[in-house]
Design an enzyme around this catalytic site. Sequence first.
Site, short mmCIF file in Angstrom:
data_model
loop_
_atom_site.label_atom_id
_atom_site.label_comp_id
_atom_site.label_asym_id
_atom_site.label_seq_id
_atom_site.Cartn_x
_atom_site.Cartn_y
_atom_site.Cartn_z
N LYS A 13 0.83 -1.21 0.00
CA LYS A 13 0.00 0.00 0.00
C LYS A 13 0.87 1.26 0.00
O LYS A 13 0.61 2.19 -0.76
CB LYS A 13 -0.92 0.05 1.23
CG LYS A 13 -1.98 -1.03 1.27
CD LYS A 13 -2.97 -0.79 2.40
CE LYS A 13 -2.35 -0.86 3.78
NZ LYS A 13 -1.88 -2.19 4.19
N ARG A 88 -9.49 1.04 8.98
CA ARG A 88 -9.09 -0.35 9.22
C ARG A 88 -10.20 -1.13 9.92
O ARG A 88 -10.06 -2.32 10.12
CB ARG A 88 -7.86 -0.34 10.12
CG ARG A 88 -6.56 -0.61 9.35
CD ARG A 88 -5.53 -0.82 10.38
NE ARG A 88 -4.28 -1.37 10.03
CZ ARG A 88 -3.23 -0.72 9.59
NH1 ARG A 88 -3.33 0.53 9.24
NH2 ARG A 88 -2.08 -1.33 9.44
N ARG A 127 11.29 -6.49 4.67
CA ARG A 127 11.14 -5.03 4.62
C ARG A 127 12.08 -4.35 5.62
O ARG A 127 12.20 -4.78 6.76
CB ARG A 127 9.69 -4.67 4.96
CG ARG A 127 9.44 -3.17 5.04
CD ARG A 127 8.01 -2.83 4.85
NE ARG A 127 7.19 -3.13 6.02
CZ ARG A 127 5.88 -2.87 6.09
NH1 ARG A 127 5.27 -2.33 5.04
NH2 ARG A 127 5.20 -3.14 7.17
N ARG A 160 11.07 -2.85 11.22
CA ARG A 160 10.05 -2.36 12.13
C ARG A 160 9.78 -3.41 13.20
O ARG A 160 9.75 -4.60 12.91
CB ARG A 160 8.75 -2.08 11.35
CG ARG A 160 8.72 -0.71 10.76
CD ARG A 160 7.58 -0.51 9.81
NE ARG A 160 6.28 -0.98 10.27
CZ ARG A 160 5.13 -0.79 9.61
NH1 ARG A 160 5.15 -0.12 8.46
NH2 ARG A 160 4.00 -1.25 10.07
N ARG A 171 -1.02 -9.44 13.19
CA ARG A 171 -1.55 -8.37 12.32
C ARG A 171 -2.40 -8.96 11.20
O ARG A 171 -3.41 -8.40 10.81
CB ARG A 171 -0.37 -7.55 11.74
CG ARG A 171 0.30 -6.71 12.81
CD ARG A 171 1.62 -6.16 12.33
NE ARG A 171 1.49 -5.21 11.25
CZ ARG A 171 2.46 -4.92 10.40
NH1 ARG A 171 3.63 -5.52 10.48
NH2 ARG A 171 2.27 -4.04 9.46
#
Length: 214
Positions: A13, A88, A127, A160, A171
């Site tokens: 996103k 969300r 990531r 992260r 998540r």
Amino acid sequence: MKLILLGPPGVGKGTQAQRICNMLNAVQISTGDMLRSEIKSGTKLGEKAAKIINKGKLVSDDIILEMIENRLFINAKPASYILDGFPRTIPQAVGLSKMYEKHNEKLDSVILLESPEDIIIERLTARRSCKKCNKVYHLVTMPPKKDNICDVCSGELVQREDDKPETIKKRMKIYHEQTMPLANYYRENGLLKTVDASGTPDEVHENVKKILKC
Ligand code: AMP
């Protein structure tokens, strides 16, 4: 143009939002980035949010809706924007619809990015982002020129806290339970457009362009 980008964590996103913003001269509004900036600045909200985010849970709807109303309708009124990571939950989507009614504005489209879960988990694990400027890298498909150093500002690249495997699982579960119902909400409103996001960032961008007819 006023757009929402929906999709699971790690589907791309943020990357697609940046590209669409460049193409449409719009601003990217990411509630995740706004919360991380509060954490970095050491505000009360940041302290509270960090505890929730690091557990892979969602920050309360009230806090998020207040942040968004300030950002979209009070502190500044951007004419074109992409909402990335918001809404969300159904209460957030309903809250946003009420804000549009109150301010006499409307949403143009909701783009749902879809990809198989194994690709998403691989992307999240690889990531890394810059501590200073937040630029996002992928260790395999979009690595920095020098190991662990940001190409843009020479900041240190970090993983992260919420991209660690245990937190990723939580998540994804929350996404399926709380965020997926939003696809139906916007489908019923006639605003939902679905895009295959399993390819490279360039391929996905082409798919998005086709759907937006740009
Ligand atoms: P993101 O960068 O969008 O993946 O967001 C990182 C984390 O920030 C999420 O896992 C949540 O804990 C929190 N967060 C971001 N946006 C929202 C939102 N709209 N509602 C609730 N929590 C959020």
